[in-house]
Every structure is written in structure tokens, then in C-alpha cells.
Design a protein around this motif. Structure first.
Motif, PDB file in Angstrom:
ATOM      1  N   ALA A   1       3.120  19.358  13.872  1.00 19.77           N
ATOM      2  CA  ALA A   1       3.175  20.454  12.835  1.00 19.77           C
ATOM      3  C   ALA A   1       1.721  21.271  12.800  1.00 19.77           C
ATOM      4  N   GLY A   2       1.873  22.593  12.779  1.00 21.76           N
ATOM      5  CA  GLY A   2       0.478  23.089  12.319  1.00 21.76           C
ATOM      6  C   GLY A   2      -0.285  23.319  13.707  1.00 21.76           C
ATOM      7  N   GLN A   3      -0.113  23.011  14.905  1.00 24.47           N
ATOM      8  CA  GLN A   3      -1.054  22.996  15.827  1.00 24.47           C
ATOM      9  C   GLN A   3      -0.257  23.945  17.084  1.00 24.47           C
ATOM     10  N   VAL A   4      -1.092  24.746  17.608  1.00 20.26           N
ATOM     11  CA  VAL A   4      -1.037  25.971  18.372  1.00 20.26           C
ATOM     12  C   VAL A   4      -1.472  25.343  19.805  1.00 20.26           C
ATOM     13  N   GLN A   5      -0.712  24.840  20.631  1.00 23.08           N
ATOM     14  CA  GLN A   5      -1.039  24.397  21.916  1.00 23.08           C
ATOM     15  C   GLN A   5      -0.670  25.211  23.258  1.00 23.08           C
ATOM     16  N   ALA A   6      -1.588  25.023  24.257  1.00 21.52           N
ATOM     17  CA  ALA A   6      -1.191  25.848  25.331  1.00 21.52           C
ATOM     18  C   ALA A   6      -0.055  25.245  26.224  1.00 21.52           C
ATOM     19  N   PRO A   7       0.768  25.862  26.813  1.00 17.97           N
ATOM     20  CA  PRO A   7       1.976  25.130  27.553  1.00 17.97           C
ATOM     21  C   PRO A   7       1.590  23.906  28.608  1.00 17.97           C
TER      22      PRO A   7
END
Length: 227
Positions: free
Chosen positions: A92-98
Motif C-alpha cells: 500500500a502507498g508504494q509506486v514501483q516500477a514494473p
């Protein structure tokens, strides 16, 4: 070393060997959702000899009541990508690269991943202690048929003779995605119902620093996608 090509042959022929042993038939399971990716097992007859020796007497591995059948490096990467992506979405709340799994990398990086995956594959095959000196010699002979690369042949022979050390195996993982792929490859070789082999898998996951939720997701995806 052309580890990528050798590993791809071993994984594809491993699928063929496991399915034939489980069903008594040649060819691929019609119910496998990754069937399109698992085709083209060139060199499978030779590879089956080497993978068969690595698998020892437990050729029909069961995971969740289903046969675990990998069919090539691309298929392993696809499953690792799906598991890793699902796990990322749970953070939750983490934007991560593919995830940058082996199926999505340029050749030089894919070779590095392949080297780590093959290290994990050979180590996991030793988890029950079944590979003796005679079997090592037979495996060396099969690998000789698969690749003319003397450096790669010597490296595999060295890996077969090493004492089993999950910490040493895990040091090959340079990225989290590589760690996930190494764990998937180990699932192929290890009988999870065998105490020693399950203990090896758990320790490998710990040394790879796999989050418990990621470890669970990898095992679930192996059952669902490769059963």
C-alpha cells in the motif's frame, strides 16, 4: 558462457520429462495456460537426460496436488513477473516500477539472471543429498552433449561438487527479481513434502531476503500457472 541457452533447454526438457512421467504421454498438457510459451523444446531428448539425473528418483514432483512443469526460461520469467507484480500491488502507498524479470531483459542482463537461476537449480537438486559421484559424472556427460562451452561445463561440475549452502547460492541474486526467479527454479527441483528439502527452500527464501508475502505469491503462482 552461454548459460541462457543451456538453461532454456534444460527447463523445456524438464517440462517434457515431468509431463511424460506423470501422464505416460508425450507432448504438453492441454490444460496448461502457458502452453503457447512452452513450445519448441529443441534438444529436449538430450536435456531430459541431464534434468532427469538432477531430478533423481522424484521425476513427478507434486505441488498442491498438481505437477509443476516449467517449459523454458521465458515461461519462468512470465510467472515470476506475475507473482512479483501481484506482490507489489499489495504494498500500500508504494509506486514501483514494473519488475525486470528475465523474459524482459536484453541479452547481457538475461545471461546474468540465467547464471543465477542455473546455480539455484543445481543447488536445489542436491537438497536431498541424492547426487553421488557416479551421478555427477553422468550429468557432466549429458551437459557435454548440450553445450561445447568448456568453461560452462567446468562451472556446472564445480557447482555439483560444492557443499550445499543456501547463503552462498543466495549471494548470486543481484536484484529482487533475480531472487524471485531463483526461488521459482528451486521449486521445480524440490519436493516440498520432504522435510530436508522444505527446510532448504525456507532457508533459501530467508537468505534471498524474500518477503513472506512474496514467497507465498511465488508458490501460489507456480501452482496456478504451471500446474
Amino acid at each position: 558462457m552461454n548459460t541462457r541457452g543451456l538453461l532454456d533447454q534444460l527447463l523445456k526438457s524438464g517440462q517434457e520429462l515431468l509431463q511424460n512421467n506423470a501422464t505416460g504421454q508425450s507432448g504438453k498438457s492441454a490444460g496448461n495456460p502457458l502452453g503457447g510459451l512452452l513450445g519448441g523444446a529443441a534438444g529436449g531428448a538430450l536435456g531430459a537426460g541431464a534434468i532427469g539425473l538432477l531430478l533423481g528418483s522424484k521425476k513427478a514432483r507434486k505441488v498442491g496436488g498438481q505437477v509443476l512443469t516449467y517449459g523454458g526460461l521465458a515461461a519462468l520469467g512470465v510467472v515470476a513477473y506475475k507473482a512479483y507484480s501481484n506482490w507489489q500491488q499489495q504494498q500500500a502507498g508504494q509506486v514501483q516500477a514494473p519488475p525486470r524479470t528475465v523474459d524482459r531483459l536484453p541479452a547481457p542482463e538475461a545471461e546474468i539472471h540465467s547464471h543465477a537461476i542455473l546455480r539455484a537449480l543445481v543447488a536445489a537438486a542436491k537438497a536431498d543429498g541424492h547426487i553421488d559421484d557416479r551421478e555427477r559424472q553422468l550429468i557432466d556427460g549429458e551437459v557435454l552433449k548440450l553445450t561445447p562451452d568448456r568453461e560452462l561445463q567446468r562451472w556446472i561440475d564445480s557447482e555439483l561438487h560444492k557443499p550445499l549452502d543456501p547463503a552462498e547460492v543466495a549471494r548470486a541474486a543481484q536484484t529482487p527479481e533475480m531472487a524471485a526467479e531463483m526461488y521459482l527454479a528451486s521449486l521445480l527441483m524440490v519436493d516440498q513434502e520432504h522435510f530436508m528439502e522444505r527446510a532448504y527452500l525456507d532457508e533459501l527464501a530467508r537468505q534471498l531476503d524474500l518477503a513472506p508475502a512474496l514467497k507465498t505469491e511465488l508458490e501460489q503462482q507456480a501452482r496456478q500457472s504451471l500446474g
